[in-house]
Scaffold this active site. Sequence first.
Site, PDB file in Angstrom:
ATOM      1  N   ASP A   1     -17.034   2.351 -31.895  1.00  0.00           N
ATOM      2  CA  ASP A   1     -17.797   1.715 -30.807  1.00  0.00           C
ATOM      3  C   ASP A   1     -17.097   1.905 -29.454  1.00  0.00           C
ATOM      4  OD1 ASP A   1     -19.889   0.873 -32.320  1.00  0.00           O
ATOM      5  OD2 ASP A   1     -19.178  -1.180 -32.567  1.00  0.00           O
TER       6      ASP A   1
ATOM      7  N   ARG B   1     -18.861   2.803 -44.073  1.00  0.00           N
ATOM      8  CA  ARG B   1     -18.518   1.670 -44.931  1.00  0.00           C
ATOM      9  C   ARG B   1     -19.744   0.802 -45.079  1.00  0.00           C
ATOM     10  NH1 ARG B   1     -13.489  -1.778 -43.444  1.00  0.00           N
ATOM     11  NH2 ARG B   1     -14.554  -1.974 -41.460  1.00  0.00           N
TER      12      ARG B   1
ATOM     13  N   ASP C   1     -13.452  -2.087 -32.950  1.00  0.00           N
ATOM     14  CA  ASP C   1     -14.137  -0.989 -33.646  1.00  0.00           C
ATOM     15  C   ASP C   1     -13.892   0.294 -32.864  1.00  0.00           C
ATOM     16  OD1 ASP C   1     -16.226   0.930 -34.399  1.00  0.00           O
ATOM     17  OD2 ASP C   1     -16.946  -0.711 -35.653  1.00  0.00           O
TER      18      ASP C   1
ATOM     19  N   THR D   1     -20.278  -4.362 -49.082  1.00  0.00           N
ATOM     20  CA  THR D   1     -19.288  -4.112 -50.154  1.00  0.00           C
ATOM     21  C   THR D   1     -17.985  -3.540 -49.603  1.00  0.00           C
ATOM     22  OG1 THR D   1     -20.044  -1.837 -50.448  1.00  0.00           O
ATOM     23  CG2 THR D   1     -21.182  -3.543 -51.733  1.00  0.00           C
TER      24      THR D   1
HETATM   25  N1  URA Z   1     -12.575   0.374 -38.320  1.00  0.00           N
HETATM   26  C1  URA Z   1     -12.368   0.100 -37.010  1.00  0.00           C
HETATM   27  O1  URA Z   1     -12.876   0.807 -36.140  1.00  0.00           O
HETATM   28  N2  URA Z   1     -11.603  -0.956 -36.678  1.00  0.00           N
HETATM   29  C2  URA Z   1     -11.029  -1.750 -37.591  1.00  0.00           C
HETATM   30  O2  URA Z   1     -10.322  -2.696 -37.223  1.00  0.00           O
HETATM   31  C3  URA Z   1     -11.244  -1.442 -38.958  1.00  0.00           C
HETATM   32  C4  URA Z   1     -12.020  -0.379 -39.293  1.00  0.00           C
END
Ligand code: URA
Length: 210
Positions: free
Chosen positions: A204, A105, A201, A109
């Site tokens: 992560d 992503r 995330d 944007t």
């Molecule tokens: N991607 C993620 O890893 N967590 C989110 O909350 C949104 C997109």
Amino acid sequence: MKKNFHLIRHPLVQHKLTLLRKRSTSVTEFRELVSEVAMLMGYEVTRDLPMTTETIFTPMERMRAPVLKGEKMVLVPILRAGMGLLDGMIQIFPSARVAHIGIYRDHKTLEPVEYYFKASKTLRGRDLIVLDPMLATGNSAIAAVERLKSGKPRSIRLMCLVAAPEGIRAFHQQHREVPIYTAAVDRKLNAHGYILPGLGDAGDRIFGTL
Ligand code: URA
């Protein structure tokens, strides 16, 4: 329940999802839990796979017995967080093929950018399960499914852990016929496209890049 939408409420899935959400959950635990949840969800996601029968011989006699119908299924993790769901799925579908799709992503944007695609030569007639733990804006999943449809598969399913209402809406606006399987529908997205309350995330937390 909405057509082509499946909320998986199994107590084990829900319990493990709560552990995943906790910020105190370590990388090691997070990885294991994601794998376990994927395996448990895998049963539900594949509940309606087409079946046929074949003749086999038990030690006692001949019988017609049920088997999955068609070519090997293809698991499609969206890199990188989708990789977290792959192990658990492979545990229950050891012969599944894997097609990798790399989409990130753009942080400004929030639009998807494809940077990698590697699948077997043909996806024609195959059943595909797209793996994407967080259905946030839905943009990556929408782009991935668009790409996969050109391979003329027999079916496509989308499996995630947590979905935002915005992502579900956007995804089904583009791909109404593709069923979504998720363990939770959360409140909303924040201004950065993260799911609230979510689990942070996912990439992560799986790969320890916090
Ligand atoms: N991607 C993620 O890893 N967590 C989110 O909350 C949104 C997109």
